[in-house]
Write a protein that holds these residues in place. Structure first.
Motif, PDB file in Angstrom:
ATOM      1  N   SER A  11       0.176  48.873  62.576  1.00  0.00           N
ATOM      2  CA  SER A  11      -1.205  47.916  62.951  1.00  0.00           C
ATOM      3  C   SER A  11      -1.627  47.401  61.765  1.00  0.00           C
ATOM      4  O   SER A  11      -1.698  46.275  61.365  1.00  0.00           O
ATOM      5  CB  SER A  11      -2.298  48.596  63.630  1.00  0.00           C
ATOM      6  OG  SER A  11      -1.980  48.806  65.028  1.00  0.00           O
ATOM      7  N   THR A 253       2.712  43.543  72.185  1.00  0.00           N
ATOM      8  CA  THR A 253       2.164  44.915  72.066  1.00  0.00           C
ATOM      9  C   THR A 253       3.055  45.982  72.468  1.00  0.00           C
ATOM     10  O   THR A 253       2.759  47.165  72.694  1.00  0.00           O
ATOM     11  CB  THR A 253       0.905  44.791  72.991  1.00  0.00           C
ATOM     12  OG1 THR A 253       1.437  44.611  74.353  1.00  0.00           O
ATOM     13  CG2 THR A 253       0.037  43.608  72.684  1.00  0.00           C
ATOM     14  N   SER A 257       1.545  50.629  67.820  1.00  0.00           N
ATOM     15  CA  SER A 257       0.647  50.048  67.185  1.00  0.00           C
ATOM     16  C   SER A 257      -0.615  51.298  67.254  1.00  0.00           C
ATOM     17  O   SER A 257      -0.591  52.324  68.301  1.00  0.00           O
ATOM     18  CB  SER A 257       0.204  49.027  67.617  1.00  0.00           C
ATOM     19  OG  SER A 257      -0.350  48.947  69.035  1.00  0.00           O
ATOM     20  N   SER A 258      -1.923  50.916  66.710  1.00  0.00           N
ATOM     21  CA  SER A 258      -3.044  51.746  67.203  1.00  0.00           C
ATOM     22  C   SER A 258      -3.441  51.467  68.366  1.00  0.00           C
ATOM     23  O   SER A 258      -3.009  50.609  69.057  1.00  0.00           O
ATOM     24  CB  SER A 258      -4.022  51.523  65.987  1.00  0.00           C
ATOM     25  OG  SER A 258      -4.594  49.914  66.304  1.00  0.00           O
ATOM     26  N   TYR A 261      -3.821  48.128  70.601  1.00  0.00           N
ATOM     27  CA  TYR A 261      -2.900  47.090  70.045  1.00  0.00           C
ATOM     28  C   TYR A 261      -3.289  46.190  68.853  1.00  0.00           C
ATOM     29  O   TYR A 261      -2.824  44.951  68.772  1.00  0.00           O
ATOM     30  CB  TYR A 261      -2.304  46.109  71.163  1.00  0.00           C
ATOM     31  CG  TYR A 261      -2.093  46.930  72.539  1.00  0.00           C
ATOM     32  CD1 TYR A 261      -1.218  48.051  72.804  1.00  0.00           C
ATOM     33  CD2 TYR A 261      -2.996  46.722  73.724  1.00  0.00           C
ATOM     34  CE1 TYR A 261      -1.252  48.817  73.671  1.00  0.00           C
ATOM     35  CE2 TYR A 261      -2.930  47.586  74.816  1.00  0.00           C
ATOM     36  CZ  TYR A 261      -1.895  48.626  74.970  1.00  0.00           C
ATOM     37  OH  TYR A 261      -1.862  49.229  75.937  1.00  0.00           O
ATOM     38  N   GLY A 263      -3.452  44.309  65.707  1.00  0.00           N
ATOM     39  CA  GLY A 263      -2.346  43.936  64.491  1.00  0.00           C
ATOM     40  C   GLY A 263      -1.328  43.171  65.313  1.00  0.00           C
ATOM     41  O   GLY A 263      -1.218  41.765  65.187  1.00  0.00           O
TER      42      GLY A 263
END
Length: 327
Positions: A11, A253, A257-258, A261, A263
């Motif tokens: 991210s 996505t 990622s964090s 999603y 980023g």
């Protein structure tokens, strides 16, 4: 823990790429001058899409238990909220556990139906991308992303279809497990049987047709949200471009990622708008940021309300999920 750290790192990398070289004053100016009244119809479209997802889940669960979409809507919202605040797409497990608490559906069967949902989502995004490609010249990067998604979703759908067949599962799976101790074989076969219950809709043509149609309806509603918010930023997005943006943003996505999603989503939106529509990066990013907030905050707040109403505890869910999945 390692996957969580990897997701956060991914991210941060995409956020750095998104903001690198941008004039932040231009981004802020675009955010200040946007028409935020469009969020009212945009959110109406979004929540209509969530309702359609509840209808779809009701159809997929019908072979296991008949549950109305009204009853499932809060569970869907809780799952979205959990995906937005917890790592590793934990919201899918939370949603399955919550349903098991409210019905006779086992957690493993619910997870299987949710896996089928994700595959239908991916195939719908591929459909959007292919429709858009009839009107828009796609870049090489977008075609490669589509190819990766194609390679992921179609074989996965074929695998679930095989698992849903009693004859294949009963003949092949025992042979594959023959090297395991009898006790473990029994547990795995029991789990496979329960999972297959959540996949029975794959063997029912009318049910699968309803699930596919409601997938399309849900994503068209969300695409409508993308188009409406674009109008608030004065972006001239045609219908094919809206479909393409929706597809690429959501396929992006798939990357770790964090939570929420952050980023990859922004990267997907800006990739389309700058690479295909030749929109300035600052305007594209400001639009992506507001769109992401609109997708994130309302459903998270609603999910938290339903979470509180159900008196759920993440500690209890984490302690109980393993037992229920294997039961």
């Amino acid at each position: 823990m390692k996957r969580t750290i990897l997701g956060i790192a991914v991210s941060l990398l995409f956020l750095w790429l998104a903001f690198r070289g941008l004039h932040l004053a231009t981004v802020l100016a675009a955010l200040r001058t946007a028409n935020y009244w469009v969020l009212i119809p945009a959110l109406a479209c979004y929540f209509a899409g969530v309702a359609w997802r509840a209808v779809r889940w009701s159809a997929l669960l019908r072979p296991v238990e008949r549950l109305s979409w009204v009853r499932l809507f809060p569970v869907v919202a809780i799952g979205y909220m959990a995906n937005n605040v917890l790592p590793l797409r934990t919201g899918e497990v939370v949603r399955a556990y919550t349903l098991a608490q409210r019905s006779q559906v086992r957690t493993s069967a619910a997870l299987a139906s949710i896996a089928l949902e994700r595959l239908l989502d991916g195939l719908t995004m591929l459909g959007f991308l292919l429709v858009a490609s009839l009107f828009i010249a796609l870049t090489g990067t977008l075609w490669r992303l589509a190819l990766v998604a194609f390679v992921i979703f179609l074989p996965a759908l074929a695998l679930l279809a095989l698992l849903s067949r009693d004859d294949v599962r009963e003949r092949v799976l025992p042979r594959l497990l023959d090297w395991l101790p009898a006790r473990i074989q029994t547990r795995v076969l029991q789990l496979a049987h329960t999972v297959a219950q959540g996949l029975r809709s794959l063997q029912d043509g009318p049910t699968l047709a309803v699930a596919s149609a409601t997938s399309l309806a849900a994503w068209l509603c969300e695409a409508g949200m993308y188009g409406i918010i674009a109008r608030g930023f004065g972006l001239p997005l045609s219908i094919p471009l809206v479909l393409l943006t929706t597809a690429i943003a959501n396929l992006a996505t798939l990357l770790p990622s964090s939570p929420g999603y952050v980023g990859p989503f922004e990267a997907g939106v800006t990739l389309v708008l700058t690479g295909v529509a030749a929109i300035a990066r600052e305007r594209a990013l400001s639009y992506a940021l507001v769109l992401h907030v609109a997708l994130y905050v309302p459903i998270t707040l609603l999910g938290l309300v339903f979470w509180w109403r159900e008196s759920l505890s993440w500690r209890v869910i984490r302690a109980s999920t393993t037992e229920r999945v294997t039961s």
